[in-house]
Design a protein around this motif. Structure first.
Motif, PDB file in Angstrom:
ATOM      1  N   VAL A  62      67.094  19.327  58.191  1.00  0.00           N
ATOM      2  CA  VAL A  62      66.665  18.696  59.451  1.00  0.00           C
ATOM      3  C   VAL A  62      65.253  19.195  59.716  1.00  0.00           C
ATOM      4  CG1 VAL A  62      67.101  18.399  61.913  1.00  0.00           C
ATOM      5  CG2 VAL A  62      69.027  18.641  60.333  1.00  0.00           C
ATOM      6  N   THR A  63      64.294  18.289  59.734  1.00  0.00           N
ATOM      7  CA  THR A  63      62.891  18.684  59.837  1.00  0.00           C
ATOM      8  C   THR A  63      62.507  19.048  61.273  1.00  0.00           C
ATOM      9  OG1 THR A  63      62.250  16.370  60.102  1.00  0.00           O
ATOM     10  CG2 THR A  63      62.215  17.272  57.865  1.00  0.00           C
ATOM     11  N   VAL A  64      61.438  19.834  61.387  1.00  0.00           N
ATOM     12  CA  VAL A  64      60.935  20.220  62.711  1.00  0.00           C
ATOM     13  C   VAL A  64      60.483  18.988  63.486  1.00  0.00           C
ATOM     14  CG1 VAL A  64      59.084  21.446  63.912  1.00  0.00           C
ATOM     15  CG2 VAL A  64      60.280  22.548  62.005  1.00  0.00           C
ATOM     16  N   ARG A  65      59.719  18.145  62.834  1.00  0.00           N
ATOM     17  CA  ARG A  65      59.243  16.924  63.493  1.00  0.00           C
ATOM     18  C   ARG A  65      60.267  15.808  63.298  1.00  0.00           C
ATOM     19  NH1 ARG A  65      53.730  17.495  64.833  1.00  0.00           N
ATOM     20  NH2 ARG A  65      52.659  19.176  63.700  1.00  0.00           N
ATOM     21  N   GLY A  66      60.284  14.884  64.244  1.00  0.00           N
ATOM     22  CA  GLY A  66      61.205  13.758  64.146  1.00  0.00           C
ATOM     23  C   GLY A  66      61.878  13.492  65.472  1.00  0.00           C
ATOM     24  N   GLY A  67      62.023  12.206  65.815  1.00  0.00           N
ATOM     25  CA  GLY A  67      62.560  11.841  67.110  1.00  0.00           C
ATOM     26  C   GLY A  67      64.031  11.468  67.100  1.00  0.00           C
ATOM     27  N   PHE A  68      64.728  11.726  66.003  1.00  0.00           N
ATOM     28  CA  PHE A  68      66.141  11.369  65.929  1.00  0.00           C
ATOM     29  C   PHE A  68      67.001  12.418  66.645  1.00  0.00           C
ATOM     30  CE2 PHE A  68      64.851  13.790  62.249  1.00  0.00           C
ATOM     31  CZ  PHE A  68      65.870  14.708  62.067  1.00  0.00           C
ATOM     32  N   ASP A  69      68.292  12.112  66.833  1.00  0.00           N
ATOM     33  CA  ASP A  69      69.232  13.040  67.465  1.00  0.00           C
ATOM     34  C   ASP A  69      69.592  14.109  66.435  1.00  0.00           C
ATOM     35  OD1 ASP A  69      71.451  14.387  68.498  1.00  0.00           O
ATOM     36  OD2 ASP A  69      72.228  12.607  69.509  1.00  0.00           O
ATOM     37  N   LYS A  70      68.906  15.239  66.500  1.00  0.00           N
ATOM     38  CA  LYS A  70      69.071  16.264  65.467  1.00  0.00           C
ATOM     39  C   LYS A  70      70.450  16.897  65.482  1.00  0.00           C
ATOM     40  CE  LYS A  70      64.175  17.370  65.127  1.00  0.00           C
ATOM     41  NZ  LYS A  70      63.160  18.450  65.155  1.00  0.00           N
ATOM     42  N   ASP A  71      71.002  17.117  66.664  1.00  0.00           N
ATOM     43  CA  ASP A  71      72.341  17.717  66.737  1.00  0.00           C
ATOM     44  C   ASP A  71      73.377  16.815  66.083  1.00  0.00           C
ATOM     45  OD1 ASP A  71      71.879  20.218  68.060  1.00  0.00           O
ATOM     46  OD2 ASP A  71      71.516  19.104  69.912  1.00  0.00           O
ATOM     47  N   ALA A  72      73.327  15.531  66.412  1.00  0.00           N
ATOM     48  CA  ALA A  72      74.313  14.603  65.846  1.00  0.00           C
ATOM     49  C   ALA A  72      74.149  14.484  64.335  1.00  0.00           C
ATOM     50  CB  ALA A  72      74.177  13.231  66.506  1.00  0.00           C
ATOM     51  N   TYR A  73      72.905  14.404  63.886  1.00  0.00           N
ATOM     52  CA  TYR A  73      72.667  14.294  62.447  1.00  0.00           C
ATOM     53  C   TYR A  73      73.139  15.550  61.734  1.00  0.00           C
ATOM     54  CZ  TYR A  73      70.232  14.134  57.993  1.00  0.00           C
ATOM     55  OH  TYR A  73      69.945  14.169  56.646  1.00  0.00           O
TER      56      TYR A  73
END
Length: 215
Positions: A62-73
């Protein structure tokens, strides 16, 4: 001239998950000596990573940058990711990463390394093959093993001779690796991390881990 790109998120809160090798205190101290050698040669201000934050990223799940839902991913790939590491690393012999040169890029000054066992490439290949990337993203393909030793405070054109002076500095750091770790990063760049899982390499290290009392 090299046009550098300033790091605009240094020291900020973040959320990311990485696969990393363990680094011994002696390795971090050797990296610190390399940092001291080039810091005085660079003509512009640098973010020089503190010793406790120095690391090698095998793969950013899981990258530092990115606008996706990181917890769900992360929840969707966490167990699969850990199983891949357990499968590839359990019983594998310990590594010796050999850092042999400095490379100046537009975003950082890095030390590059080799892994004669091929484990790091095997981990990367399996993640790319078996772990779907975040929505709308493509898999990240790495062609280097490296540790980032400094980033830039300003965006400036750097003369070629300054780049050449840094890249010509001798580097010889042997980094023993006895564990492959899964970590959560909460302060960039790896200034604060939590270890989620740790898979020992080599039979002796695995036996020591098994004998270690809990807590």
């Amino acid at each position: 001239m090299l046009q550098t790109i300033a790091d605009d998120i240094w020291g900020t809160d973040c959320l990311a998950y990485h696969v990393q090798p363990s680094l011994e205190p002696e390795t971090r101290a050797a990296f610190e000596r390399v940092q001291q050698a080039f810091a005085g040669l660079w003509p512009e201000p640098l973010h020089v990573g503190p010793k406790h934050g120095l690391h090698v990223t095998i793969y950013p799940l899981v990258t530092v940058r990115g606008g996706f839902d990181k917890d769900a991913y992360w929840q969707s790939i966490a167990r699969r990711s850990e199983r891949i590491l357990e499968e590839l690393c359990t019983g594998h012999r310990a590594l010796e990463l050999r850092f042999y040169r400095l490379k100046v890029t537009d975003t950082a000054i890095i030390a590059t390394a080799t892994d004669e066992t091929g484990l790091i490439q095997a981990i990367r290949d399996r993640i790319v093959r078996d772990i779907p990337p975040p929505p709308g993203a493509s898999p990240i393909i790495y062609d280097l093993i490296h540790s980032t030793l400094a980033r830039y405070r300003t965006s400036t054109a750097i003369p070629d001779d300054a780049v050449a002076r840094v890249e010509s500095l001798p580097v010889s750091v042997t980094a023993p690796v006895t564990r492959i770790r899964l970590v959560r990063e909460t302060l960039f760049p790896c200034l604060a991390t939590d270890e989620i899982a740790s898979i020992p390499l080599g039979r002796e290290e695995a036996a020591r881990t098994a004998r270690r009392p809990p807590g």
